[in-house]
Structures are given as structure tokens and as C-alpha cells.
Write an enzyme that holds these catalytic residues in place. Sequence first.
Site, PDB file in Angstrom:
ATOM      1  CE  LYS A   8      -0.901  -0.237   4.926  1.00  0.00           C
ATOM      2  NZ  LYS A   8      -1.667  -1.100   5.840  1.00  0.00           N
TER       3      LYS A   8
ATOM      4  NE  ARG B 144      -6.498  -1.466  11.633  1.00  0.00           N
ATOM      5  CZ  ARG B 144      -5.475  -1.447  10.774  1.00  0.00           C
ATOM      6  NH1 ARG B 144      -4.770  -0.337  10.630  1.00  0.00           N
ATOM      7  NH2 ARG B 144      -5.152  -2.504  10.060  1.00  0.00           N
TER       8      ARG B 144
HETATM    9  C1  LIG Z   1      -0.844  -2.000   6.335  1.00  0.00           C
HETATM   10  C2  LIG Z   1      -1.227  -3.312   6.829  1.00  0.00           C
HETATM   11  C3  LIG Z   1      -0.249  -4.293   7.021  1.00  0.00           C
HETATM   12  C4  LIG Z   1       1.237  -4.020   6.832  1.00  0.00           C
HETATM   13  O1  LIG Z   1       1.690  -3.295   7.935  1.00  0.00           O
HETATM   14  P1  LIG Z   1       3.238  -2.895   8.112  1.00  0.00           P
HETATM   15  O2  LIG Z   1       3.336  -2.375   9.501  1.00  0.00           O
HETATM   16  O3  LIG Z   1       3.528  -1.892   7.063  1.00  0.00           O
HETATM   17  O4  LIG Z   1       4.029  -4.133   7.941  1.00  0.00           O
HETATM   18  C5  LIG Z   1      -0.654  -5.537   7.455  1.00  0.00           C
HETATM   19  N1  LIG Z   1      -1.962  -5.800   7.684  1.00  0.00           N
HETATM   20  C6  LIG Z   1      -2.926  -4.897   7.510  1.00  0.00           C
HETATM   21  C7  LIG Z   1      -4.338  -5.262   7.809  1.00  0.00           C
HETATM   22  C8  LIG Z   1      -2.596  -3.615   7.088  1.00  0.00           C
HETATM   23  O5  LIG Z   1      -3.553  -2.700   6.915  1.00  0.00           O
END
Ligand SMILES: *Cc1c(COP(=O)(O)O)cnc(C)c1O
Length: 358
Positions: A36, A131
Site C-alpha cells: 500500500k 481496530r
Molecule cells: C498496512 C497493513 C499491514 C502491513 O503493515 P506494516 O506495519 O507496514 O508491515 C498488514 N496488515 C494490515 C491489515 C494492514 O492494513
Amino acid sequence: MSVPRLEIETGRIERNARHLVAVLGKRGISVTGVTKAGLGSAEVAGAMLRGGVTGLGDSRIENIEALQRSGVTASITLVRSPMLSQVDRVVRHAGASLNTEMDVIEALSVAARSAGSMHGIVLMVELGDLREGILPADVAGIAHRLRALPNIEFVGIGTNLACRSGIAPDSKNMAALSALANALEAAFACTLAIVSGGNSANLLWALGESTPERINDLRLGESILLGREPLHRTVVPGLRTDAFRLVGEVIESKIKGSVPVGTIAQTAFGEPCKASDQGEVAQSLLALGRQDIDHQGLIAPPGIRVIDATSDHLIVTSARCLRIGSEITFELEYGALLRAMTSPFVDKVFIGDRGVNS
Ligand SMILES: *Cc1c(COP(=O)(O)O)cnc(C)c1O
């Protein structure tokens, strides 16, 4: 080259991914590369895939569609619960999604049926960070209902910690997820392909003393891209933090007082002015602002200090006046990377692999 620009060393992203895939692989954990922060960039996704990640994950359907338009064929999971208004796009472009709501899963089933495809469901479990997630006691009931739906496959469970409340993944919450996986498999006489323990915040746990038990997947973005784990923002051993560099240009450079003069009211962003009296300072302005970066997440080169930012100006001080037109290069933390990647004013320059030690 145009300024401001984000210089992206794809070889470093690839080597960070490869290192994490290797060390986690020894513990039976595979890596889903989360793209992302790359805003659907095929170069970033390609680097992760060359590094050996098993699949990709992204939180936005727009990014997933962009990746596919640029020819990425790896399976991509939507890592945010789909919007009801987007289920048709989700089943067409994402092989699976992370889910917490029966209404959404039912709509995905209807959409997948009319698209003639199968869609995988990972049920997310609430384990304390507050969350997304189904309360642990409700997971079996939802799993039971979704297993009866057409064109839907129950592929596993997962959790997400740290992002909202900073709750650290540990042997207790990870054991709870493992126990839930065992209980679901026993109840439904099925095998869960995916037990996804979390994000980059899970690395301290995953690379520590405790056994992963049933956890066989982590969804990693920040650690692959920036080499850090987000709980304490320490560098993960073996990873590089400089795959991304932000370059800005100096547009004003003057000796000024460090305390504003006049009656103090609100600033542009409604925050109190936090100037402290340092006497006269060499202050420079860079043509970079809050529209492009999160100034608090910029790591300045030695001798330069980021003081503040307004919409279009980054304010820095330095030992000596910076030359007008000179370029200043920063490393970035995750929030600053997200913002810079998303700003149309920041040019993205991909630098291909320059060899193992670069
Ligand atoms: C963004 C995201 C991740 C990745 O998180 P990082 O801390 O960048 O490794 C994993 N799972 C979900 C649900 C996310 O939204």
C-alpha cells in the site's frame, strides 16, 4: 531530475524482502508483501516478489487494480474489509480479502457468483488493539455461516495488532490466535491454509524466543520498505533503511531570529507555535510541504534539523546557510513515505539494482 522527488532503490527493497523471507521461513512463516505505501507501483511489488514473498496484500482496491493493469499476476489479498459498494471490483481483482462482517461476506458471495469466480475469506480476530476484528467468541459462528455460502472459500484467520493502540504482539495473543485456529479446524474438520499473525510489528515476536505455533503468515510492508519494525522503530538486523530517499530543493536561506515577533495567534494548522529561543539561526526553506510529506517523519542528514512545515514550505535550520537551489536528501519514516508517495507533486524515480552492496 525534477524536485521534489522520491528516489526508490528497488534492489534494496528486494534484498530486504529476501532477508525477511529467509529468516521467517526458518520458523515456518511465509511473507505476504504489503504494497500500500507503494501506491500500486509495479516496481515496488516486483521487487517484493523477486525477494520471494508468497503473495501481495494491499488495503486499496485502486492499488490492486493498478498492479494488475501493469501486469502483476501474483495473488493479491485486500487487507482492509471490503466496502459493500466495491464488492464487484474486489472479487474481480483480489483473490482473497480480510473480513469481519457477515453482510460483506454475503455480498462478496453474491458478487463472486455473478462473476463466476471463487473468493477467499480470511476472518480477522480482535485480540486487543481495538481496530478491525471479530470478537474471539464469535468467530466460530461466523465461520459456520460463511462455509455455507457459494463461491466463497474460508481460507484462514488473522489478526492485526499495534496499528491503532500500539498493542505488542506477544506469546499470549499469538497463542490465542493459534488456539482459535486449532479449535476451528477441530469444529469443522477442515484445514486453515492461512493463520496470519499480523504486520511488521510482529517481527520482534517472530524473530524472538517464542515458537510460532500455528502462525504461518505475516503481512509485511514497513519492514520490507524501510527496514524498521514499528513498535520501537528500531532497525531490523540485516535490513536497510534507505531504499527510499526524499530530495527537496532550497528556495530561501537567511539568518533569522528563532522567536517570532508580534502578537501570537493561530498558525495555519491551528497548532501553537513551538519556537524556542536559540538566538539567530541559519534558517532555510525547502519547496516541500504538508501536502507532500509528514515533516515529523523526515530524517534529516547530519547538520540539518527539521523545525516545522506549512502547506508548501519545509523549515530547517543548519550550522551554515544552505545554498539556494541546492538539493537536500532525507530518509523517511512510514507516515512520511505514505504521504510522499501519494503526493502528485513528488516525482517518483525508480533506481534499478546496482549490485549486492549498493
Ligand atoms: C498496512 C497493513 C499491514 C502491513 O503493515 P506494516 O506495519 O507496514 O508491515 C498488514 N496488515 C494490515 C491489515 C494492514 O492494513
